[in-house]
Design an enzyme around this catalytic site. Sequence first.
Site, PDB file in Angstrom:
ATOM      1  N   GLU A  65       0.772   3.980   1.797  1.00 36.90           N
ATOM      2  CA  GLU A  65       1.243   4.430   3.104  1.00 36.90           C
ATOM      3  C   GLU A  65       2.479   3.639   3.526  1.00 36.90           C
ATOM      4  OE1 GLU A  65      -3.345   4.046   3.695  1.00 36.90           O
ATOM      5  OE2 GLU A  65      -1.834   3.272   2.317  1.00 36.90           O
TER       6      GLU A  65
ATOM      7  N   HIS B 127       0.819  -1.201   0.000  1.00 31.81           N
ATOM      8  CA  HIS B 127       0.000   0.000   0.000  1.00 31.81           C
ATOM      9  C   HIS B 127       0.857   1.257   0.000  1.00 31.81           C
ATOM     10  CE1 HIS B 127      -3.849  -2.100   1.655  1.00 31.81           C
ATOM     11  NE2 HIS B 127      -3.439  -2.587   0.496  1.00 31.81           N
TER      12      HIS B 127
END
Length: 163
Positions: A81, A79
Amino acid sequence: MERRDKINYYLDIAEAVAERGTCLRRNFGAIIVKNDQIVATGYTGAPRGRKNCSDLGYCFREKMNIPRGQRYELCRSVHAEANAIIHASRNDMIDATLYLVGKECSDGSYVKNASSCAMCKRTIINAGISTVIIRDDKDNFRVVRVYDQWVLNDDSLDLNLGY
């Protein structure tokens, strides 16, 4: 000429980072900012050296009709993040802000009610990031105070694991 506010300026950069994403479902872009300095960026994509869904031509989770927010262990991607956090030093993340933008691949619209998944929330908490700002549309966003909203209000205790 009217100057863009700083939060949307950083969200615009995160949105540009999302364009590098290789997911066929949703692409996210994240940037970490501390003391008005961008310290790291990240987008959704397979680990280095592995084929991306865009290379394969399919999304495994999409093929299996897995709903949004579930079974991320089956996703090929790291992901946005997590990718941003991987590329930043711990010192640069303490009390930093993470800006997050998600776009639907099907129509280019912003991901409705976007938020970090349970795994990314844990990573953000441990990284020491204090604030997450999530874009809702071109000019509007939500501000998450990590300690107050993700630590004190621990939604994982209620098994609220989706986003």
